[in-house]
Design a protein around this motif. Structure first.
Motif, PDB file in Angstrom:
ATOM      1  N   ASP A 303       0.923  -1.151   0.042  1.00 14.83           N
ATOM      2  CA  ASP A 303      -0.014  -0.022  -0.120  1.00 14.83           C
ATOM      3  C   ASP A 303       0.972   1.307   0.090  1.00 14.83           C
ATOM      4  O   ASP A 303       0.490   2.133  -0.627  1.00 14.83           O
ATOM      5  CB  ASP A 303      -0.924  -0.123   1.297  1.00 14.83           C
ATOM      6  N   PHE A 304       1.897   1.098   0.692  1.00  9.49           N
ATOM      7  CA  PHE A 304       2.807   2.241   0.683  1.00  9.49           C
ATOM      8  C   PHE A 304       3.487   2.577  -0.713  1.00  9.49           C
ATOM      9  O   PHE A 304       3.468   3.700  -1.126  1.00  9.49           O
ATOM     10  CB  PHE A 304       4.202   1.939   1.841  1.00  9.49           C
ATOM     11  N   ILE A 305       3.777   1.670  -1.453  1.00  6.82           N
ATOM     12  CA  ILE A 305       4.469   1.873  -2.678  1.00  6.82           C
ATOM     13  C   ILE A 305       3.184   2.306  -3.609  1.00  6.82           C
ATOM     14  O   ILE A 305       3.553   3.230  -4.536  1.00  6.82           O
ATOM     15  CB  ILE A 305       4.979   0.604  -3.146  1.00  6.82           C
ATOM     16  N   ARG A 306       2.115   1.680  -3.681  1.00 11.28           N
ATOM     17  CA  ARG A 306       1.119   2.177  -4.391  1.00 11.28           C
ATOM     18  C   ARG A 306       0.942   3.620  -4.298  1.00 11.28           C
ATOM     19  O   ARG A 306       0.510   4.443  -4.987  1.00 11.28           O
ATOM     20  CB  ARG A 306      -0.381   1.351  -4.280  1.00 11.28           C
ATOM     21  N   GLY A 307       0.762   3.953  -3.077  1.00  5.00           N
ATOM     22  CA  GLY A 307       0.631   5.546  -2.440  1.00  5.00           C
ATOM     23  C   GLY A 307       1.644   6.426  -3.295  1.00  5.00           C
ATOM     24  O   GLY A 307       1.380   7.290  -3.729  1.00  5.00           O
ATOM     25  N   LYS A 308       2.875   5.858  -3.406  1.00  3.10           N
ATOM     26  CA  LYS A 308       4.068   6.426  -3.850  1.00  3.10           C
ATOM     27  C   LYS A 308       3.722   6.698  -5.566  1.00  3.10           C
ATOM     28  O   LYS A 308       4.031   7.791  -5.853  1.00  3.10           O
ATOM     29  CB  LYS A 308       5.399   5.833  -3.988  1.00  3.10           C
ATOM     30  N   ILE A 309       3.160   5.705  -6.205  1.00  9.45           N
ATOM     31  CA  ILE A 309       2.913   5.396  -7.355  1.00  9.45           C
ATOM     32  C   ILE A 309       1.822   6.928  -7.889  1.00  9.45           C
ATOM     33  O   ILE A 309       2.240   7.756  -8.654  1.00  9.45           O
ATOM     34  CB  ILE A 309       2.493   4.364  -8.121  1.00  9.45           C
ATOM     35  N   LYS A 310       0.777   6.650  -6.978  1.00  7.82           N
ATOM     36  CA  LYS A 310      -0.367   7.692  -7.174  1.00  7.82           C
ATOM     37  C   LYS A 310       0.341   9.120  -7.120  1.00  7.82           C
ATOM     38  O   LYS A 310      -0.119   9.989  -7.859  1.00  7.82           O
ATOM     39  CB  LYS A 310      -1.423   7.480  -6.129  1.00  7.82           C
ATOM     40  N   GLU A 311       1.245   9.365  -6.015  1.00  5.32           N
ATOM     41  CA  GLU A 311       1.777  10.609  -5.769  1.00  5.32           C
ATOM     42  C   GLU A 311       2.666  11.071  -6.992  1.00  5.32           C
ATOM     43  O   GLU A 311       2.612  12.171  -7.344  1.00  5.32           O
ATOM     44  CB  GLU A 311       2.632  10.406  -4.602  1.00  5.32           C
ATOM     45  N   LYS A 314       1.491  11.877 -12.515  1.00  3.28           N
ATOM     46  CA  LYS A 314       0.395  13.142 -12.520  1.00  3.28           C
ATOM     47  C   LYS A 314      -0.743  12.783 -13.349  1.00  3.28           C
ATOM     48  O   LYS A 314      -2.057  13.028 -12.847  1.00  3.28           O
ATOM     49  CB  LYS A 314       1.384  14.333 -13.228  1.00  3.28           C
ATOM     50  N   ASP A 315      -0.866  11.944 -14.510  1.00  2.00           N
ATOM     51  CA  ASP A 315      -1.997  11.542 -15.149  1.00  2.00           C
ATOM     52  C   ASP A 315      -2.785  10.298 -14.285  1.00  2.00           C
ATOM     53  O   ASP A 315      -2.196   9.148 -14.262  1.00  2.00           O
ATOM     54  CB  ASP A 315      -1.566  11.194 -16.519  1.00  2.00           C
ATOM     55  N   PRO A 316      -3.936  10.540 -13.592  1.00  7.31           N
ATOM     56  CA  PRO A 316      -4.384   9.644 -12.802  1.00  7.31           C
ATOM     57  C   PRO A 316      -4.800   8.260 -13.653  1.00  7.31           C
ATOM     58  O   PRO A 316      -4.429   7.103 -13.252  1.00  7.31           O
ATOM     59  CB  PRO A 316      -5.725  10.206 -12.400  1.00  7.31           C
ATOM     60  N   ASP A 317      -5.104   8.369 -14.830  1.00  7.19           N
ATOM     61  CA  ASP A 317      -5.607   7.254 -15.905  1.00  7.19           C
ATOM     62  C   ASP A 317      -4.092   6.288 -16.075  1.00  7.19           C
ATOM     63  O   ASP A 317      -4.382   4.990 -15.704  1.00  7.19           O
ATOM     64  CB  ASP A 317      -5.932   7.653 -17.065  1.00  7.19           C
ATOM     65  N   THR A 318      -3.151   6.984 -16.157  1.00  2.00           N
ATOM     66  CA  THR A 318      -1.857   6.159 -16.289  1.00  2.00           C
ATOM     67  C   THR A 318      -1.270   5.900 -14.949  1.00  2.00           C
ATOM     68  O   THR A 318      -0.924   4.431 -14.881  1.00  2.00           O
ATOM     69  CB  THR A 318      -0.504   7.139 -16.657  1.00  2.00           C
ATOM     70  N   ALA A 319      -1.449   6.458 -13.849  1.00  2.00           N
ATOM     71  CA  ALA A 319      -0.988   5.907 -12.719  1.00  2.00           C
ATOM     72  C   ALA A 319      -2.095   4.690 -12.302  1.00  2.00           C
ATOM     73  O   ALA A 319      -1.485   3.724 -11.562  1.00  2.00           O
ATOM     74  CB  ALA A 319      -1.188   6.870 -11.433  1.00  2.00           C
ATOM     75  N   GLN A 320      -3.187   4.824 -12.573  1.00  2.00           N
ATOM     76  CA  GLN A 320      -4.084   3.342 -12.361  1.00  2.00           C
ATOM     77  C   GLN A 320      -3.630   2.244 -13.049  1.00  2.00           C
ATOM     78  O   GLN A 320      -3.457   1.054 -12.653  1.00  2.00           O
ATOM     79  CB  GLN A 320      -5.626   3.796 -12.566  1.00  2.00           C
ATOM     80  N   LYS A 321      -3.099   2.466 -14.474  1.00  2.00           N
ATOM     81  CA  LYS A 321      -2.635   1.504 -15.248  1.00  2.00           C
ATOM     82  C   LYS A 321      -1.313   0.970 -14.674  1.00  2.00           C
ATOM     83  O   LYS A 321      -1.002  -0.008 -14.633  1.00  2.00           O
ATOM     84  CB  LYS A 321      -2.173   1.898 -16.602  1.00  2.00           C
TER      85      LYS A 321
END
Ligand code: NA7
Length: 545
Positions: A303-311, A314-321
């Motif tokens: 979860d910590f690393i997923r949080g970092k990816i999201k942070e 910048k593009d939420p769609d790419t972050a989700q992929k």
């Protein structure tokens, strides 16, 4: 017919491969007074570090000066590492330094592929042939062919029709490859893809990344080596060696003895943040002791690393992929240098192959379900037929002329991950069912090399001509490999550790996770007069002959 093809070269031991493992085995076996020859297909030493020259290729585990031989203080003192996560160029320069220092080069035959290996039961010797028709006879054969040496080229429709440049990261050309202003596609987001993507993006006209499985990646924290760290390693070498010897994966640091669940979330996140800022694999292996054993603990770091990816992205769609959804650490853990940030560049885009799969390649590029991607260059970062690929390609023939592909038709049968039933006097370094890729590899190569040397010395001292696993011991060994894996979270994930990346390969977890217990077991087997092996005396061979 050339005179080369008529002559048979005789050796006590032949080693195939001049990487970390082969060079060490040569040094040790030659020290015993044996006649030894290393055969190497490349034109220089280095093994995986010779072939994997792709941009961004670096050591991921552990950092300098510990991704190196540990047996010689002189080697440690005399080689000056430049970077904490050394580049491929630096590791190659280290291995050339070692080769020259130990005067190994005269006993290595480069640009020579062994194409055939057959065990002769009448003489108890291995008869080998090279690609040039040379014949070699040796009592002992050591396979040091590497775990990540058999490149996996994906079988994608039309790939051979692609008319642009095409490279596999594991067979990267020696001449410089220019990405400047080109439209480049990278398939694969394992370690090789994640290390090369940020480098390629810097000069590419456009980079499209084709991702099948999103990855948890940790910053490498690469930087110039701190002279104080090197001085500390040199001054406290025995202590560092003890940590490496006692730890589960051969790291030079003491392991945490705490569960991730022992700390409240704010303390745990502060621990993770500090390790994230520092970089490197200590985050997974040293932060807590149960990250790879207890799912709830594992989730805290995931979860910590997923949080970092999201942070970062910048593009939420790419972050989700890019959000990984497998169990952290159960695929090869990757460390990177600016990987997630690369997706913030205007010249980079990501194709999620799980929702937009490749339909086919054409001369000009690739067509996915949702569109065309014109390309000038394709980079295949698609990994390897790991651990067993190269040996199976050689396909040695053991007792009764039975070849390895037949012997391993149902599963990979071994004893200790170093010997194969029916294949006497054949030793593998980093073989299937040994710790191989989930242990400090240079250190593992030393320990297995020492065991092989001691075993051969034992045979020679006792007039024994051959050694091989006793019938049925391989099944017991397989049970112990599975038992070690079942204590961890590795079991649930499809990965190259379990053959999932290669069509038709056995789905068998082939890494022994016992760490130092495994190496202690090797010593115990030797101490008990090579328990689990059968041996044939020289006299028996002579009378049978
Ligand atoms: P890996 O870790 O096996 O990674 C290969 C990558 O290629 C991985 O993302 C695969 O996806 C992907 N792949 C493989 N075949 C295909 C096809 N057919 N289509 C799409 N994507 C594909 O190899 P690396 O070279 O990165 O790393 C190997 C080790 O070398 C590494 O651990 C370092 O120690 C050095 P998948 O995950 O299978 O879905």
């Amino acid at each position: 017919m050339s005179s080369k093809s008529l002559k048979t070269c005789l050796f006590d031991a032949v080693i195939i491969g001049a990487g970390f493992a082969g060079l060490y085995a040569l040094h040790r076996l030659r020290e015993m007074g044996l006649s030894v020859r290393v055969y190497e297909g490349a034109s220089g030493v280095g093994g995986t570090w010779w072939w994997n020259r792709y941009p961004g290729a670096r050591v991921d585990f552990p950092s300098a000066p510990y991704y190196a031989y540990s047996f010689s203080k002189e080697l440690l003192d005399e080689f000056e590492w430049e970077e904490r996560q050394p580049s491929q160029r630096e590791v190659l320069s280290y291995l050339n330094f070692v080769t020259d220092k130990l005067e190994l080069r005269p006993d290595i035959q480069f640009e020579t592929w062994i194409t055939d290996a057959s065990f002769d039961e009448a003489t108890n010797r291995w008869e080998l042939k090279t690609g040039d028709g040379e014949r070699i006879s040796t009592q002992f054969l050591v396979s040091a062919m590497g775990t990540l040496s058999d490149a996996n080229k994906p079988n994608i429709a039309g790939i051979d029709d692609f008319a642009g440049e095409i490279y596999h990261t594991g067979q990267w050309p020696h001449d410089e490859v220019s990405f400047k202003s080109k439209r480049i596609g990278v398939i694969g987001t394992g370690s090789s893809g994640i290390q090369s993507i940020p480098e390629i993006a810097k000069t590419a006209g456009h980079l499209t990344v084709f991702q099948r499985t999103p990855q948890f990646s940790i910053p490498a924290g690469n930087r110039p080596v701190d002279p104080a760290d090197v001085a500390e390693a040199r001054n406290n070498w025995e202590t560092r060696k003890r940590y490496m010897a006692e730890g589960p994966v051969g790291m030079p640091y003491p392991m945490s003895e705490k569960s991730a669940l022992d700390d409240p979330p704010e303390v745990r996140n502060a621990v993770y943040q500090k390790l994230w800022d520092d970089g490197g694999l200590q985050m997974l292996f040293n932060a807590y002791d149960d990250l790879l054993a207890v799912k709830e603990s594992n989730d805290t770091l995931a979860d910590f690393i997923r949080g970092k990816i999201k942070e970062i992205v910048k593009d939420p769609d790419t972050a989700q992929k890019l959000m990984p959804d497998y169990i952290l650490g159960t695929k090869r853990q990757v460390i990177d240098d600016g990987y997630f940030n690369t997706y913030n560049r205007d010249n980079v885009n990501l194709v999620d192959l799980r929702e937009d799969p490749i339909e086919k390649f054409t001369a000009d590029g690739v067509r996915t379900k949702d569109g065309e991607h014109p390309l000038d260059m394709l980079v295949l970062a698609t990994g390897f037929d790991a651990i067993t690929g190269k040996l199976l390609r050689l396909n040695p023939k053991g007792r009764g002329g039975v070849d390895l592909r037949t012997a391993w038709k149902d599963r990979f049968y071994t004893y200790l991950g170093m010997a194969i039933p029916g294949f006497p006097n054949l030793f593998m370094v980093h073989g299937p069912e040994s710790p191989s890729v989930l242990f400090n590899m240079p250190l593992g190569a030393e320990r297995e090399g020492d065991w092989i040397r001691n075993c051969i010395a034992h045979l020679r001292d006792n007039g024994i001509a051959s050694i091989e696993p006793e019938p049925g011991i391989d099944a017991k060994w397989a049970e112990s490999v599975e038992a070690a894996a079942k204590e961890t979270l590795f079991h649930g994930t499809e990965s190259w550790y379990s053959g999932a990346n290669i069509e038709g390969k056995h789905q068998q977890f082939i890494v022994h996770l016992g760490g130092q217990e495994y190496f202690q077991h090797l010593i115990d087997v030797a101490d008990k007069d090579y328990e689990g092996f059968v041996m044939q005396a020289e006299q028996e061979v002579a009378s049978a002959g």
